[in-house]
Design an enzyme around this catalytic site. Sequence first.
Site, PDB file in Angstrom:
ATOM      1  CD  GLU A   1      45.831  33.822  53.429  1.00 51.83           C
ATOM      2  OE1 GLU A   1      46.867  33.823  54.115  1.00 51.83           O
ATOM      3  OE2 GLU A   1      45.704  34.465  52.393  1.00 51.83           O
TER       4      GLU A   1
ATOM      5  NE  ARG B   1      48.164  40.743  53.809  1.00 53.56           N
ATOM      6  CZ  ARG B   1      49.400  40.328  53.513  1.00 53.56           C
ATOM      7  NH1 ARG B   1      49.606  39.539  52.470  1.00 53.56           N
ATOM      8  NH2 ARG B   1      50.421  40.668  54.274  1.00 53.56           N
TER       9      ARG B   1
ATOM     10  CG  HIS C   1      49.758  33.963  51.968  1.00 50.34           C
ATOM     11  ND1 HIS C   1      49.010  34.791  52.767  1.00 50.34           N
ATOM     12  CD2 HIS C   1      50.787  34.718  51.514  1.00 50.34           C
ATOM     13  CE1 HIS C   1      49.579  35.995  52.807  1.00 50.34           C
ATOM     14  NE2 HIS C   1      50.660  35.961  52.058  1.00 50.34           N
TER      15      HIS C   1
HETATM   16  C1  8YV Z   1      54.516  36.118  53.295  1.00 53.05           C
HETATM   17  C2  8YV Z   1      53.203  38.309  52.859  1.00 53.05           C
HETATM   18  O1  8YV Z   1      54.012  34.977  52.688  1.00 53.05           O
HETATM   19  O2  8YV Z   1      54.841  39.944  52.458  1.00 53.05           O
HETATM   20  C3  8YV Z   1      53.725  39.691  52.881  1.00 53.05           C
HETATM   21  O3  8YV Z   1      53.000  40.578  53.340  1.00 53.05           O
HETATM   22  O4  8YV Z   1      52.089  38.074  53.128  1.00 53.05           O
HETATM   23  C4  8YV Z   1      54.095  37.220  52.406  1.00 53.05           C
HETATM   24  O5  8YV Z   1      55.252  37.618  51.807  1.00 53.05           O
HETATM   25  C5  8YV Z   1      54.287  36.068  54.743  1.00 53.05           C
HETATM   26  O6  8YV Z   1      54.527  37.225  55.429  1.00 53.05           O
HETATM   27  C6  8YV Z   1      55.128  34.943  55.346  1.00 53.05           C
HETATM   28  O7  8YV Z   1      54.331  34.117  56.002  1.00 53.05           O
END
Ligand code: 8YV
Length: 314
Positions: free
Chosen positions: A261, A232, A279
């Site tokens: 983001e 993050r 991301h």
């Molecule tokens: C994904 C994420 O890119 O798992 C997470 O917390 O941030 C990522 O796996 C996202 O949730 C999909 O947009």
Amino acid sequence: MNMKPEILMVGPMMPQLMAALERDYIVHRLWEAPERDALLKKIGSNVKAIATNGALGASGSLINALPNLEIIALYGVGVDAIDLSLAKKRGIPVTTTPDVLTEDVADMALALLLATARRIVVGDQYVRTGQWARGEMVLTRRVNGKRVGILGLGRVGKALAKRLEALNMKISYTNRKELDVPYAYYRDLVKMAGDVDFLVVTAAGGDATRKIVNRPVLEALGPNGILINVSRGSIVDEKALIHAIKEGNLGGAGLDVFASEPNVPEELKSMPNVVLQPHHASGTIETRSAMGDLVARNLEAHFAGKPLLTPFNY
Ligand code: 8YV
């Protein structure tokens, strides 16, 4: 009459998942609404489920706009953007997509580590723009056999460590608690940063880790040190990171995640010793299909009154 349950989708997901959900539910697409508040006012009391991603989560104000909300299904594992205490207070279960994304996120951490140290993107440009004909590109930094510190030895951190073992790297980690693993444990992040060549962030986001990768950590990592973040953006003090690279106090960074983001500071974009990704660590067809499947199956279980497949324990 058997009405389809109504779902609020906060951000876009795989087209196949969206199509599957649209067969079984009335899906409201929040990110496409020209007037977000107006949409919530209109459909808020009908919505039974939120489907959201890690970056967008579900804020307190969103949850509050949905008085009949029964479940939050996250297409990801990081719950930091979900107001968990409110969800808990209202007895709303949250599901995530654990395990299915672990290996791909670890792959991305490794890819960014190699790409940043070995300047893969610079080399690619060097070939494409014809500079090669005018001489050899700058020398880069070795990865194998070097010292690496992992910040947060959870599922992704451990999967990464296995990969780094194959590169004969000396692995250390910081974590809330010491684990039974063959890697050196550090209680203190600055101390570990001072003892490694690469620092990889795989910890969970949220208040406990906000900006813990700060100026002292980056300076301890040093002019030849490289920071990798696949977790993050909130964990890194982005301003301090830019400053450290600009001043030559940090060697480079490989970043899949950012503070705000999809906005990425222009300064980062112009740095040759920085490799950027949108991301996308879990963004393979295989993993996103498995994540989508879990979102759909958790929702299905909920509306069928069956146990959830992957509830998050809050
Ligand atoms: C994904 C994420 O890119 O798992 C997470 O917390 O941030 C990522 O796996 C996202 O949730 C999909 O947009």
